[in-house]
Design a protein around this motif. Structure first.
Motif, PDB file in Angstrom:
ATOM      1  N   PRO A  12      43.746  37.100  57.166  1.00 28.42           N
ATOM      2  CA  PRO A  12      44.776  38.049  56.717  1.00 28.42           C
ATOM      3  C   PRO A  12      44.619  38.448  55.248  1.00 28.42           C
TER       4      PRO A  12
ATOM      5  N   MET B 114      41.691  41.009  54.951  1.00 25.95           N
ATOM      6  CA  MET B 114      42.052  42.349  55.412  1.00 25.95           C
ATOM      7  C   MET B 114      43.031  43.017  54.450  1.00 25.95           C
ATOM      8  N   PHE B 115      43.949  42.253  53.899  1.00 31.44           N
ATOM      9  CA  PHE B 115      44.885  42.783  52.899  1.00 31.44           C
ATOM     10  C   PHE B 115      44.117  43.347  51.705  1.00 31.44           C
TER      11      PHE B 115
ATOM     12  N   ALA C 237      42.075  46.503  52.727  1.00 29.49           N
ATOM     13  CA  ALA C 237      42.939  47.652  52.988  1.00 29.49           C
ATOM     14  C   ALA C 237      43.420  48.287  51.684  1.00 29.49           C
ATOM     15  N   TRP C 238      43.827  47.467  50.728  1.00 25.93           N
ATOM     16  CA  TRP C 238      44.294  48.001  49.454  1.00 25.93           C
ATOM     17  C   TRP C 238      43.138  48.551  48.629  1.00 25.93           C
TER      18      TRP C 238
ATOM     19  N   ARG D  25      46.687  51.787  55.780  1.00 23.89           N
ATOM     20  CA  ARG D  25      46.553  50.490  55.106  1.00 23.89           C
ATOM     21  C   ARG D  25      47.447  49.445  55.771  1.00 23.89           C
ATOM     22  N   THR D  26      48.688  49.802  56.026  1.00 24.74           N
ATOM     23  CA  THR D  26      49.614  48.883  56.684  1.00 24.74           C
ATOM     24  C   THR D  26      49.128  48.534  58.086  1.00 24.74           C
TER      25      THR D  26
ATOM     26  N   ILE E 267      46.434  45.955  57.847  1.00 24.11           N
ATOM     27  CA  ILE E 267      46.977  44.629  57.506  1.00 24.11           C
ATOM     28  C   ILE E 267      47.560  43.967  58.760  1.00 24.11           C
TER      29      ILE E 267
ATOM     30  N   GLY F  57      44.790  42.553  60.694  1.00 22.67           N
ATOM     31  CA  GLY F  57      44.334  41.292  60.110  1.00 22.67           C
ATOM     32  C   GLY F  57      45.215  40.116  60.469  1.00 22.67           C
TER      33      GLY F  57
ATOM     34  N   TYR G  70      52.848  39.721  53.833  1.00 19.93           N
ATOM     35  CA  TYR G  70      51.763  40.617  53.424  1.00 19.93           C
ATOM     36  C   TYR G  70      52.202  42.076  53.301  1.00 19.93           C
ATOM     37  N   LEU G  71      53.248  42.468  54.014  1.00 22.21           N
ATOM     38  CA  LEU G  71      53.671  43.860  53.971  1.00 22.21           C
ATOM     39  C   LEU G  71      54.801  44.122  52.993  1.00 22.21           C
TER      40      LEU G  71
ATOM     41  N   TYR H 120      35.236  43.976  57.135  1.00 24.24           N
ATOM     42  CA  TYR H 120      35.972  42.783  57.554  1.00 24.24           C
ATOM     43  C   TYR H 120      35.183  41.966  58.569  1.00 24.24           C
TER      44      TYR H 120
END
Length: 374
Positions: A113, A116-117, A120-121, A131-132, A135, A138, A182-183, A283
């Motif tokens: 996770p 992937m975070f 994505a960012w 992006r969300t 995540i 992930g 994460y979100l 990833y």
């Protein structure tokens, strides 16, 4: 998703790996051409979106957990067969290999996770919906589809099945909390939260309970009842191959509806799919390679190392799509990001099967035990 034919068995582990030239042939027809089916479903969805007026209103007539009934049925159908395949009675056996257990938990629930975070960012800074969605991908850890890739690479099938079962159970407990972290929390702590995203923990938990909890319970009960009535051999060689394709049909149905409803967005921004694919490619490559190297350094056998690598690199895109639809809506960018996932995952993980078989010859030259690097 569809199931690998039970008759294929494992390729021989001795000699110069003749299975390398037959990896694709050992896949069922459905699995072999999965990217083709996904692309065809996308195209059909776009055509329906252009040709059918009022589709959105028709789909929203009846809803299950804020998801239209037809899509909810598609999501449940694609989740059930893969969860019916898991051998739940062997879940406790993994505790006998502490290195494998701890490594899998760390890779799946800490490293995956977080990676992937970060990707994505880093790669989609100006596209918050995609992006969300990535995540969420992930956070949705491996499911039974990875058993196919692990089998093709001659990994430890029992260990992989146990890790899949562990992840399925753990997702019910941890997914909502990690999603909120994460979100919502982490972007705020890092001063990244520019979009004002307001994530409901209950919204995530409800989607997980409906679209993972229901098929998980159904899969568990199906295996228990089926094995007691007919035995494990009948269940795995006769019953599972019959229900396996239903997962692919459910996935393709969901993709058709998603692309029918997102047709305008996709046709107006054709490069979006490519943008989503880039962090996914990074990833898969980083997770699989890092996991394989870790297993090697921990002196695991090749079969165990391979099982660790594929269960860490694979994701439960069915659950990611379900959560994205349930929380953000069927026409959201988050849902589109989830749909792109299996389109990228299948060819990449097939390619990694060949990498694994090469690594076995290079670093495990004898009977599956660790060899010296030369």
């Amino acid at each position: 998703m569809s199931d690998l034919s039970q008759e294929t068995g494992r390729a021989p582990r001795d000699g110069a790996s003749p299975e390398d030239a037959a990896v694709i042939q050992r896949l069922s027809v459905l699995d072999r051409f999965l990217p083709v089916w996904i692309i065809a479903a996308m195209a059909l969805g776009l055509l329906l979106g252009r040709g059918v007026d009022g589709l959105d209103d028709a789909l929203s007539k009846v809803e299950v957990g804020s998801v239209s009934l037809p899509i909810a049925i598609g999501l449940l159908v694609m989740m059930y067969p893969v969860l019916a395949k898991v051998r739940y009675d062997e879940l406790g056996h993994v505790t006998g290999d502490r290195k494998l257990l701890v490594s899998s938990i760390v890779l799946n629930w800490l490293i995956g996770p977080a990676l992937m975070f970060a990707l994505a960012w880093l790669l989609l800074p100006e596209l918050p919906e995609y992006r969300t969605g990535l995540i969420i991908v992930g956070l949705a850890r491996c499911i039974a589809m990875v058993l196919i890739w692990n089998d093709l690479a001659c990994g430890d099938g029992e260990a992989a099945a146990i890790l899949v079962a562990l992840n399925a159970v753990f997702q019910i407990i941890a997914f909502a909390g990690l999603g909120y972290f994460y979100l919502e929390l982490l972007p705020g702590w890092l001063d990244l939260d520019e979009t004002g995203l307001d994530v409901s923990v209950w919204g995530i938990a409800k989607s997980v309970l409906i679209f993972l909890g229901i098929p998980l319970l159904a899969g568990f009960l199906t295996r228990v009842v089926g094995e007691r009535a007919k035995g494990r051999e009948w269940y795995e060689s006769r019953f599972l191959p019959k229900i396996g394709p239903a997962a692919l049909y459910g996935l393709l149905f969901t993709i058709i509806i998603l692309f029918a409803l997102q047709g305008d967005t996709i046709t107006n921004q054709p490069l979006d799919v490519a943008r989503i694919a880039v962090p996914l490619l990074a990833y898969f490559a980083l997770m699989w390679t890092g996991s394989f190297v870790l297993g090697y350094r921990l002196r695991m056998t090749y079969p165990r190392t391979t099982a660790l690598a594929f269960t860490a690199a694979g994701n439960n895109f069915e659950l990611a799509i379900a959560v994205a639809i349930g929380v953000f809506g069927v026409t959201s960018g988050e849902a589109l990001a989830g749909v792109v996932g299996p389109l990228i995952e299948v060819p990449v993980l097939v390619a990694l099967v060949y990498v694994a078989l090469w690594a076995r010859r290079r670093y495990y030259p004898t009977d599956g035990s660790r060899g010296a690097i030369s």
